[in-house]
Motif scaffolding. Structure first.
Motif, mmCIF file in Angstrom:
data_model
loop_
_atom_site.group_PDB
_atom_site.id
_atom_site.type_symbol
_atom_site.label_atom_id
_atom_site.label_comp_id
_atom_site.label_asym_id
_atom_site.label_seq_id
_atom_site.Cartn_x
_atom_site.Cartn_y
_atom_site.Cartn_z
ATOM 1 N N HIS A 142 0.770 -1.192 -0.131
ATOM 2 C CA HIS A 142 -0.105 -0.097 0.001
ATOM 3 C C HIS A 142 0.827 1.218 -0.118
ATOM 4 O O HIS A 142 0.417 2.291 -0.825
ATOM 5 N N TYR B 147 3.698 1.834 -1.228
ATOM 6 C CA TYR B 147 4.316 1.660 -2.719
ATOM 7 C C TYR B 147 3.303 2.221 -3.563
ATOM 8 O O TYR B 147 3.404 3.272 -4.446
ATOM 9 N N ARG B 148 2.045 1.744 -3.320
ATOM 10 C CA ARG B 148 1.022 2.115 -4.521
ATOM 11 C C ARG B 148 0.522 3.603 -4.091
ATOM 12 O O ARG B 148 0.427 4.384 -5.075
ATOM 13 N N ILE B 149 0.347 4.007 -2.911
ATOM 14 C CA ILE B 149 -0.155 5.350 -2.672
ATOM 15 C C ILE B 149 0.989 6.491 -3.025
ATOM 16 O O ILE B 149 0.712 7.532 -3.129
ATOM 17 N N ALA B 150 2.238 5.824 -3.077
ATOM 18 C CA ALA B 150 3.295 6.900 -3.697
ATOM 19 C C ALA B 150 3.383 7.139 -5.023
ATOM 20 O O ALA B 150 4.088 7.738 -5.563
ATOM 21 N N GLY B 151 2.157 6.662 -5.640
ATOM 22 C CA GLY B 151 2.180 6.528 -7.198
ATOM 23 C C GLY B 151 2.550 5.939 -8.103
ATOM 24 O O GLY B 151 2.595 6.094 -9.487
ATOM 25 N N ASN B 152 2.169 4.671 -7.809
ATOM 26 C CA ASN B 152 2.742 3.362 -8.422
ATOM 27 C C ASN B 152 1.331 2.478 -8.575
ATOM 28 O O ASN B 152 0.762 2.319 -7.884
ATOM 29 N N SER B 153 1.398 1.677 -9.748
ATOM 30 C CA SER B 153 0.239 1.097 -9.985
ATOM 31 C C SER B 153 0.308 -0.324 -9.410
ATOM 32 O O SER B 153 1.291 -0.588 -8.938
ATOM 33 N N PHE C 175 -7.476 1.926 -0.367
ATOM 34 C CA PHE C 175 -7.275 0.495 0.064
ATOM 35 C C PHE C 175 -8.252 -0.417 0.240
ATOM 36 O O PHE C 175 -8.419 -1.404 0.301
ATOM 37 N N PRO D 21 -5.239 4.166 -5.651
ATOM 38 C CA PRO D 21 -4.536 4.948 -4.534
ATOM 39 C C PRO D 21 -3.480 5.685 -5.374
ATOM 40 O O PRO D 21 -3.238 6.755 -5.006
ATOM 41 N N ALA D 22 -2.887 5.313 -6.267
ATOM 42 C CA ALA D 22 -1.624 5.754 -7.102
ATOM 43 C C ALA D 22 -2.153 7.461 -7.439
ATOM 44 O O ALA D 22 -1.439 8.327 -7.768
ATOM 45 N N VAL E 190 -2.685 11.310 -2.433
ATOM 46 C CA VAL E 190 -2.793 11.375 -0.807
ATOM 47 C C VAL E 190 -1.514 10.503 -0.266
ATOM 48 O O VAL E 190 -0.845 9.734 -1.289
ATOM 49 N N PHE F 231 1.853 4.815 8.033
ATOM 50 C CA PHE F 231 1.167 3.528 8.219
ATOM 51 C C PHE F 231 1.395 3.238 9.804
ATOM 52 O O PHE F 231 2.672 3.512 10.296
ATOM 53 N N TYR G 56 10.242 -0.596 3.424
ATOM 54 C CA TYR G 56 10.464 -1.464 2.418
ATOM 55 C C TYR G 56 11.769 -2.046 3.194
ATOM 56 O O TYR G 56 12.918 -1.407 3.234
ATOM 57 N N ALA H 165 9.738 7.797 -1.919
ATOM 58 C CA ALA H 165 8.278 8.435 -2.180
ATOM 59 C C ALA H 165 8.471 9.575 -2.826
ATOM 60 O O ALA H 165 7.427 10.053 -3.477
ATOM 61 N N SER I 173 8.939 9.600 -7.911
ATOM 62 C CA SER I 173 8.019 9.913 -9.064
ATOM 63 C C SER I 173 7.773 11.391 -9.092
ATOM 64 O O SER I 173 6.895 11.911 -9.667
ATOM 65 N N ARG J 186 6.546 14.157 1.078
ATOM 66 C CA ARG J 186 5.911 14.237 -0.200
ATOM 67 C C ARG J 186 4.963 15.461 -0.276
ATOM 68 O O ARG J 186 4.617 15.908 0.980
#
Lengths: 285, 372
Positions: free
Chosen positions: A180, A182-188, B56, B76-77, B81, B85, B91, B103, B106, B154
């Motif tokens: 999540h 990673y996804r919320i940082a703009g990734n599909s 999510f 979400p991407a 937002v 967490f 990671y 973060a 991109s 971000r």
């Protein structure tokens, strides 16, 4: 304190030695057999003193087996090639299908999801012959008998459930919030799956792939029934050494040594992944 | 910064055991640059709400818009937002510094700007010395700060912080609360904070949304929540120790208004202490729930009689537990008070400190002598 610790060390060493002897003895014995003629193998009383020969290996590699009854053509290297082809392709296909499926079962709750996953696992419960008899009829109708594609397909019964269940457990151990984040940082979703989920599950995938490869390599009955000599792997090919003039123990032993070499080398190389993958994914999952 | 509008949002989880209605018809507006806390006990629907905003969880009904754009159906991407967490979710193969700068990859910011942001954020969160370490080799509190930093570096339309300081030591938490609030103010960040810690919500949030059973109970400033709770739940949930609550029979005459609580104790006040509208309402409401905050229940001469069951000095205040007609009530004094267990005490409460609730629905009737 010191005394009991030395005793512990001694007992541990004895236990390890016993286990090693138990498991390594057959391999060492087979290796010794592979360096002898049938006569020295079968002499009574047996002896470990002999003059080593490499004739058995030469016979396998050149494809010429000389017995008391005459000379015989061997297909062993073709069998070796078949084993490699069937195992590699089966595992590759299982990984391509099984890893995304394992991810789906781990991450998404959908209608009949658990039932489907259990059905796939249940292929492992049934005796192979139960599946093989009807399957051989279908294969004849579909023209898949004695084809690599047919064998690779049927090998999915061995590889796919294994990969699916081990890798699923591994994915379940990875917090979905890492994905999540990673996804919320703009990734599909797809990018997250390939860049985050798969690398994190790599030990589990490697362990499952390795186990599936070993199971596929060691399979005997599928190729025995669904393929003829030119498509059969080494496990079935070894039957050629049971000849009219007797069982060629030396060549069988050499064939075993050659055929276990790839899986043994692979297992030793990936031992760390295997232990880590199985202890973290499958057991917890 | 953008305004967040949550309109009639429901979240229903379907399972074989039956449906769970986790969030019910939620309406919430967060103004641009506002810091809002979602406060409630476990299972109240606050995390489900946050995860629906992040994308999510799917929204079962209703709409979520951010800056006028409907986002509830977007991945979400695409929502713009950022989120910190509760379980950190760093990671593992990347260092703390890489996790934070990851973060920004991109964002197309110049490399130097990315590095500066990460460095400044790490200094603010006091993790500058662990930027080269891996998550597995640092403490839970450090990981939590890294997760918070990863979200805050971000540029986002909305910041979602899920229990962002739960793992920190109290002293550090107090320091960081101030810094984070200052940072969010300075950058005009629209923020939603999920917490079960009232102190954290009071310290950080401009407004607090109290949730229970998937329903928004009250959405107000911290001061308003304490002074004018909308219902019995909010009244008893907000405040530490919790509000003392009695069921009381009301008797309202032209001269006096009296509340007879369980056990026969009567609290009587001049009618002039209550507004005319309230007196009129009480005349039609014979039975109410009477709420008294422990800080308002004072030891001394008064109509409430009881026996002390415990008396504790907490370093800055005294908590006295008193058995009143078989019920335990708590009084808090800012001074050091010593009362032996079993001793008789009297308690008093002023009319301005009374909270009156409807006995059946639990909705507030009045606070401090005026209608709610």
């Amino acid at each position: 304190m010191d005394h009991s610790s030395s005793l512990e060390k001694l007992l541990r060493s004895v236990a390890i030695t016993l286990v090693l002897v138990f498991f390594l003895f057959p391999i060492v014995w087979i290796f010794l057999m592979s360096l002898q003629t049938n006569e020295t193998i079968l002499r009574i009383p047996p002896s470990i003193a002999f003059t080593p020969i490499i004739d058995n290996y030469t016979a396998l590699i050149t494809g010429q087996l000389r017995t008391a009854a005459g000379s015989l053509q061997l297909n062993f290297m073709q069998n070796m090639f078949n084993s490699v082809l069937l195992s590699v392709c089966s595992v590759a296909l299982s990984l391509v299908l099984g890893v995304p499926a394992a991810y789906a079962f781990a991450r998404f709750k959908f209608r009949l999801g658990e039932d489907i996953a259990f059905t796939l696992l249940s292929f492992r419960f049934a005796p192979a012959l139960l599946v093989l008899l009807p399957l051989s009829l279908y294969f004849k109708t579909l023209g898949l008998t004695n084809t690599y594609i047919g064998l690779i397909w049927v090998y999915q019964l061995i590889c796919l459930p294994l990969i699916l269940w081990i890798v699923r457990g591994y994915f379940e151990d990875i917090s979905p919030d890492i994905e999540h984040a990673y996804r919320i940082a703009g990734n599909s979703w797809w990018r997250t799956f390939t860049r985050i989920s798969i690398p994190l599950a790599k030990p589990g995938i490697a362990a499952a792939g390795l186990l599936a490869f070993i199971f596929a390599w060691n399979n005997f009955v599928f190729a025995l029934i669904l393929a003829s000599a030119d498509k059969q792997p080494v496990t079935v090919g070894a039957l050629a050494f049971v000849t009219a003039s007797g069982i060629q123990y030396g060549q069988i032993a050499a064939a075993i040594i050659i055929s276990i070499t790839p899986t043994l080398a692979l297992a030793l190389y990936a031992q760390r992944y295997l232990v880590e993958g199985l202890s973290m994914g499958a057991v917890k999952g | 910064m953008a305004e967040l509008d949550i309109t009639r949002v429901d979240k229903i989880y379907h399972s074989r055991k039956g449906d769970v209605h986790a969030v019910k018809a939620l309406d919430l507006v967060v103004k641009p640059g506002e810091i809002v806390a979602l406060l409630g006990s476990s299972g109240c629907g606050k995390t489900s709400t946050l995860r629906m905003i992040a994308g999510f969880e799917e929204v079962s009904n209703g709409a979520i818009t951010l800056g006028g754009k409907a986002i509830h159906a977007l991945p979400p991407a695409a929502r713009g937002v950022a989120m910190a967490f509760e379980a950190y979710s760093l990671y593992p193969p990347l260092t703390i510094g890489e996790n934070m700068s990851f973060a920004l990859k991109s964002s197309r910011l110049p490399q130097a700007e990315q590095e500066k942001r990460v460095k400044d954020m790490a200094e603010m969160l006091e993790i500058a010395d662990i930027l080269n370490k891996y998550p597995s080799s640092v403490s839970g509190g450090q990981q939590q700060r890294a997760s918070l930093g990863r979200a805050l570096v971000r540029d986002a339309g909305l910041y979602l912080l899920d229990e962002p300081m739960g793992q920190l030591e109290p002293q550090l938490r107090a320091v960081l609360r101030g810094r984070i609030k200052h940072y969010l103010r300075e950058h005009n960040c629209t923020t939603i904070l999920v917490t079960h810690d009232q102190t954290e919500a009071n310290a950080l949030a401009d407004r607090i949304a109290v949730m229970e059973g998937g329903v928004l109970q009250q959405y107000a400033t911290p001061a308003e929540l304490k002074a004018r709770p909308a219902n019995l739940f909010t009244g008893t949930f907000i405040g530490e120790p919790p509000m003392n609550v009695f069921t009381a029979d009301v008797s309202a005459t032209a001269e006096r208004v009296s509340f007879t609580v369980e056990g026969g104790t009567t609290l009587s006040y001049p009618a002039s202490d209550m507004s005319e509208a309230l007196r009129g309402r009480l005349a039609k409401t014979p039975r109410i729930a009477l709420g008294i905050r422990p800080h308002a229940l004072q030891l001394g001469e008064g109509p409430v009689k009881g026996k002390v069951t415990a008396c504790q000095w907490l370093g800055d205040q005294t908590h006295v537990a008193v058995d009143v007609a078989g019920r335990t009530v708590v009084s808090v004094s800012q001074e050091r008070v010593s009362r032996p267990t079993g001793s008789d005490v009297s308690l008093n409460v002023a009319a301005r400190d009374l909270h009156l609730f409807d006995a059946a629905s639990g909705n507030a009737i009045a606070h401090g002598g005026t209608l709610a």
